[in-house]
Enzyme design. Structure first.
Site, PDB file in Angstrom:
ATOM      1  N   GLY A 157      32.135  33.488 -18.795  1.00 46.54           N
ATOM      2  CA  GLY A 157      32.144  34.104 -20.114  1.00 46.54           C
ATOM      3  C   GLY A 157      30.774  34.395 -20.686  1.00 46.54           C
ATOM      4  O   GLY A 157      30.664  34.744 -21.841  1.00 46.54           O
TER       5      GLY A 157
ATOM      6  N   GLU B 195      21.788  35.828  -9.009  1.00 42.82           N
ATOM      7  CA  GLU B 195      22.310  37.128  -8.555  1.00 42.82           C
ATOM      8  C   GLU B 195      21.344  38.229  -8.951  1.00 42.82           C
ATOM      9  O   GLU B 195      20.625  38.103  -9.942  1.00 42.82           O
ATOM     10  CB  GLU B 195      23.613  37.440  -9.312  1.00 42.82           C
ATOM     11  CG  GLU B 195      24.873  37.017  -8.661  1.00 42.82           C
ATOM     12  CD  GLU B 195      26.087  37.404  -9.522  1.00 42.82           C
ATOM     13  OE1 GLU B 195      27.144  36.877  -9.230  1.00 42.82           O
ATOM     14  OE2 GLU B 195      25.979  38.213 -10.466  1.00 42.82           O
ATOM     15  N   LYS B 196      21.410  39.336  -8.246  1.00 41.79           N
ATOM     16  CA  LYS B 196      20.745  40.553  -8.691  1.00 41.79           C
ATOM     17  C   LYS B 196      21.326  40.920 -10.063  1.00 41.79           C
ATOM     18  O   LYS B 196      22.535  40.866 -10.251  1.00 41.79           O
ATOM     19  CB  LYS B 196      21.029  41.674  -7.677  1.00 41.79           C
ATOM     20  CG  LYS B 196      20.466  43.026  -8.060  1.00 41.79           C
ATOM     21  CD  LYS B 196      19.037  43.162  -7.614  1.00 41.79           C
ATOM     22  CE  LYS B 196      18.407  44.451  -8.131  1.00 41.79           C
ATOM     23  NZ  LYS B 196      16.931  44.400  -7.989  1.00 41.79           N
TER      24      LYS B 196
ATOM     25  N   LYS C 250      34.228  39.851 -26.847  1.00 43.96           N
ATOM     26  CA  LYS C 250      34.762  41.210 -26.816  1.00 43.96           C
ATOM     27  C   LYS C 250      35.247  41.567 -28.217  1.00 43.96           C
ATOM     28  O   LYS C 250      35.816  40.728 -28.915  1.00 43.96           O
ATOM     29  CB  LYS C 250      35.942  41.285 -25.831  1.00 43.96           C
ATOM     30  CG  LYS C 250      35.503  41.047 -24.385  1.00 43.96           C
ATOM     31  CD  LYS C 250      36.682  40.858 -23.457  1.00 43.96           C
ATOM     32  CE  LYS C 250      36.187  40.460 -22.073  1.00 43.96           C
ATOM     33  NZ  LYS C 250      37.265  39.840 -21.269  1.00 43.96           N
TER      34      LYS C 250
ATOM     35  N   GLU D 265      37.602  40.174 -13.005  1.00 43.58           N
ATOM     36  CA  GLU D 265      36.570  40.915 -13.738  1.00 43.58           C
ATOM     37  C   GLU D 265      35.539  41.508 -12.793  1.00 43.58           C
ATOM     38  O   GLU D 265      35.056  40.825 -11.888  1.00 43.58           O
ATOM     39  CB  GLU D 265      35.815  39.986 -14.693  1.00 43.58           C
ATOM     40  CG  GLU D 265      36.628  39.380 -15.795  1.00 43.58           C
ATOM     41  CD  GLU D 265      35.758  38.572 -16.760  1.00 43.58           C
ATOM     42  OE1 GLU D 265      36.245  38.287 -17.861  1.00 43.58           O
ATOM     43  OE2 GLU D 265      34.600  38.236 -16.430  1.00 43.58           O
TER      44      GLU D 265
ATOM     45  N   ASN E 121      39.736  35.214 -14.271  1.00 44.47           N
ATOM     46  CA  ASN E 121      40.294  34.413 -15.364  1.00 44.47           C
ATOM     47  C   ASN E 121      41.731  34.062 -15.022  1.00 44.47           C
ATOM     48  O   ASN E 121      42.543  34.943 -14.757  1.00 44.47           O
ATOM     49  CB  ASN E 121      40.235  35.178 -16.675  1.00 44.47           C
ATOM     50  CG  ASN E 121      38.805  35.503 -17.050  1.00 44.47           C
ATOM     51  OD1 ASN E 121      37.902  34.678 -16.860  1.00 44.47           O
ATOM     52  ND2 ASN E 121      38.572  36.695 -17.548  1.00 44.47           N
TER      53      ASN E 121
ATOM     54  N   ARG F 269      44.175  32.868 -16.788  1.00 39.03           N
ATOM     55  CA  ARG F 269      45.025  32.702 -17.976  1.00 39.03           C
ATOM     56  C   ARG F 269      45.514  34.082 -18.434  1.00 39.03           C
ATOM     57  O   ARG F 269      45.074  35.097 -17.894  1.00 39.03           O
ATOM     58  CB  ARG F 269      44.188  32.098 -19.100  1.00 39.03           C
ATOM     59  CG  ARG F 269      43.009  32.993 -19.438  1.00 39.03           C
ATOM     60  CD  ARG F 269      42.195  32.553 -20.625  1.00 39.03           C
ATOM     61  NE  ARG F 269      41.247  33.573 -21.013  1.00 39.03           N
ATOM     62  CZ  ARG F 269      40.062  33.776 -20.465  1.00 39.03           C
ATOM     63  NH1 ARG F 269      39.662  33.020 -19.465  1.00 39.03           N
ATOM     64  NH2 ARG F 269      39.284  34.755 -20.868  1.00 39.03           N
TER      65      ARG F 269
HETATM   66  C1  MV4 Z   1      26.183  39.953 -14.964  1.00 36.23           C
HETATM   67  C2  MV4 Z   1      25.659  41.091 -15.586  1.00 36.23           C
HETATM   68  C3  MV4 Z   1      24.755  41.848 -14.878  1.00 36.23           C
HETATM   69  N1  MV4 Z   1      24.409  41.485 -13.635  1.00 36.23           N
HETATM   70  N2  MV4 Z   1      25.803  39.641 -13.713  1.00 36.23           N
HETATM   71  C4  MV4 Z   1      28.729  38.385 -18.687  1.00 36.23           C
HETATM   72  C5  MV4 Z   1      29.878  37.468 -18.718  1.00 36.23           C
HETATM   73  C6  MV4 Z   1      30.026  36.868 -17.381  1.00 36.23           C
HETATM   74  N3  MV4 Z   1      31.347  37.135 -16.916  1.00 36.23           N
HETATM   75  C7  MV4 Z   1      28.995  37.525 -16.543  1.00 36.23           C
HETATM   76  N4  MV4 Z   1      28.369  38.556 -17.348  1.00 36.23           N
HETATM   77  C8  MV4 Z   1      27.492  39.432 -16.821  1.00 36.23           C
HETATM   78  N5  MV4 Z   1      27.064  39.163 -15.564  1.00 36.23           N
HETATM   79  C9  MV4 Z   1      24.936  40.407 -13.075  1.00 36.23           C
HETATM   80  N6  MV4 Z   1      24.585  40.070 -11.840  1.00 36.23           N
HETATM   81  C10 MV4 Z   1      26.091  41.392 -16.872  1.00 36.23           C
HETATM   82  C11 MV4 Z   1      27.017  40.561 -17.503  1.00 36.23           C
HETATM   83  C12 MV4 Z   1      27.432  40.948 -18.801  1.00 36.23           C
HETATM   84  C13 MV4 Z   1      26.593  40.959 -19.885  1.00 36.23           C
HETATM   85  C14 MV4 Z   1      25.290  40.532 -19.782  1.00 36.23           C
HETATM   86  C15 MV4 Z   1      24.444  40.584 -20.865  1.00 36.23           C
HETATM   87  C16 MV4 Z   1      24.910  41.055 -22.092  1.00 36.23           C
HETATM   88  C17 MV4 Z   1      26.213  41.428 -22.220  1.00 36.23           C
HETATM   89  C18 MV4 Z   1      27.069  41.400 -21.130  1.00 36.23           C
HETATM   90  C19 MV4 Z   1      28.353  41.798 -21.281  1.00 36.23           C
HETATM   91  C20 MV4 Z   1      29.177  41.796 -20.190  1.00 36.23           C
HETATM   92  C21 MV4 Z   1      28.712  41.366 -18.953  1.00 36.23           C
END
Ligand code: MV4
Length: 445
Positions: free
Chosen positions: A164, A200-201, A237, A275, A290, A292
């Site tokens: 999250g 991660e990248k 969200k 996701e 997720n 749920r």
């Molecule tokens: C990321 C990403 C970009 N690159 N991983 C956000 C929630 C969790 N599920 C993982 N998330 C993200 N992972 C990589 N390798 C971007 C998100 C991301 C996010 C990051 C910064 C600000 C807002 C975001 C909203 C959705 C997802």
């Protein structure tokens, strides 16, 4: 079959579960905290049990009290909703040991997907694309630098036990890595009780696209298409839609097949969401699963006509899915606005008495909420008080319908995020479908 369900939640999702149970002929037991005795889920359930004082830790997270409520009411199943105990594998196991059906996947499914490293490893074996990164936890700062140099900057550090978005660190250079690594570890330890992190990248300005899946205990897995949940603020969200307006059909097919493969790989049973991050080249990468029912499930229900919560309950009871993949037909476009009791500019919580309330209606309008006129929004819990969902033939018409429904929605006495959603519905970039996870930082609403 299941005869009586304890609903281990509150607010709109408790009502949503109650409605599904009623239509299935299943009796319901509401559990509630001291301060929730006037809540709608308590009034509408067949029975109710007070399980403790206001703090969630003492009531909605109180496993012993919830299990006891099931025992004294002779219930045979527990629905955890979302949040609270919904992703707690230990709770799922305790239910099973007490002879109660946990309405969700197995504890093993939940543990496997709750650990983000094991989730990555598992879906990779099923052929699902992931971003370049570490296979295992990163043990120390020196190792972190070597790995990041190998992947190339920017990188993102995430908690193995996280999810999250909490505790993630984006790192743009080797110089910034050691501090970010240390901070990520201590936040992971404090937030999730486990300091392990992985790297991660970092994917820049992605869309958040997720696939709804449904799986039964007989090996059948189907998908209900995608939702675009890119409009977020601090990993909360605020608005979701289905379908994703810019997703090419071949990419959609591949993403849906990957989500089904991921579920099959772990022998998943129940509803769930896979996701993905979708980048500007329309390449997609697994983020997490997720286990749920999600807040935003109604947009999928609106475009498919499938009652996701009913299917979840029937699957938990051991019934086979009532749909094959070819039975799922997608129609039109749906948008959900989360209406929070918050300041519409600063997003600070604004609990208090609702003094004047009128909900919108008409064709293609759905309100999932547990508030009413003279209801007191409590400071103890999440500030989401309603979900306004619209459905129309096209995205353009759905936006117009949402605008119309937001205009009709009257909530007096407290501040809500309705004005914020009205600004989004009239924003040029949003109307054009130009959304990604940086939308709210990027646009001037
Ligand atoms: C990321 C990403 C970009 N690159 N991983 C956000 C929630 C969790 N599920 C993982 N998330 C993200 N992972 C990589 N390798 C971007 C998100 C991301 C996010 C990051 C910064 C600000 C807002 C975001 C909203 C959705 C997802």
């Amino acid at each position: 079959m299941i005869h009586k369900v304890v609903i281990a939640n509150r607010g709109e999702i408790a009502l949503r579960i109650l409605r599904a149970c009623k239509e299935l002929g299943i009796k319901t037991v509401a559990v509630h905290s001291d301060v929730d005795s006037e809540a709608l889920h308590v009034k509408l359930a067949d029975q109710s049990v007070c399980i403790g004082p206001a703090p969630s830790a003492d009531s909605y997270l109180n496993m012993k009290a919830i299990i006891s409520a099931a025992e004294v009411t002779d219930a045979d199943a527990i629905h955890p909703g979302y949040g609270f105990l919904s992703e707690n594998a230990e709770f799922a196991e305790i239910c099973q040991n007490c002879g109660l059906i946990f309405i969700g996947p197995t504890a093993d499914n939940m543990r496997l997907m709750g650990d983000k490293i094991s989730a990555r490893q598992t879906v990779t074996k099923a052929g699902v694309p992931i971003l370049p990164g570490t296979k295992d936890g990163v043990p120390n700062s020196e190792e972190a630098v070597l790995i990041a140099n190998d992947i190339g900057y920017p990188v993102i550090i995430k908690a193995t036990a996280g999810g999250g978005g909490r505790g993630m660190k984006i790192v743009h250079s080797a110089a910034a890595l050691p501090n970010a690594y240390a901070a990520a570890r201590s936040e992971a330890k404090a937030g999730f009780g486990n300091p392990e992190v992985y790297i991660e990248k970092y994917c820049q300005r992605p869309r958040h696209v997720e696939i709804q899946i449904m799986a039964d205990k007989h090996g059948n897995v189907i998908h209900l298409g995608e939702r675009d949940c890119s409009i977020q603020r601090r990993h909360q969200k605020l608005l979701e839609e289905a379908p994703c307006s810019i997703l090419p059909d071949d990419v959609r097919q591949k993403m849906c097949a990957c989500a089904v493969a991921a579920a099959e790989a772990v022998n998943y049973s129940s509803v769930g969401t896979v996701e993905f991050l979708l980048d500007a080249n329309n390449d997609f990468f697994f983020m997490e699963m997720n286990t749920r029912v999600q807040v935003e499930h109604p947009v999928t229900e609106m475009i498919t006509g499938v009652d996701i919560v009913k299917e979840q309950i029937l699957c938990a009871a051991g019934e086979p899915l009532r749909y094959r993949q070819e039975d799922i037909v997608f129609r039109g476009h749906a948008i959900e606005c989360r209406i929070n009791a918050e300041d519409p500019e600063k997003f600070t919580p604004c609990p208090g008495l609702i003094d004047g309330y009128h909900t919108p209606g008409g064709l293609g309008v759905r309100v999932d909420s547990a508030v009413y006129d003279q209801y007191k929004v409590l400071p103890n819990y999440d500030s989401m008080i309603a979900k306004l969902i619209v459905h129309a033939d096209s995205r353009e018409e759905a936006i117009k319908r949402m605008n119309r429904a937001l205009d009709e929605y009257i909530i007096e006495g407290i501040k809500t995020t309705i004005p914020f959603h009205q600004r989004i519905m009239n924003n040029k970039e949003f109307i054009e479908g130009d959304v990604d996870t940086s939308f709210l930082e990027r646009v001037q609403l």
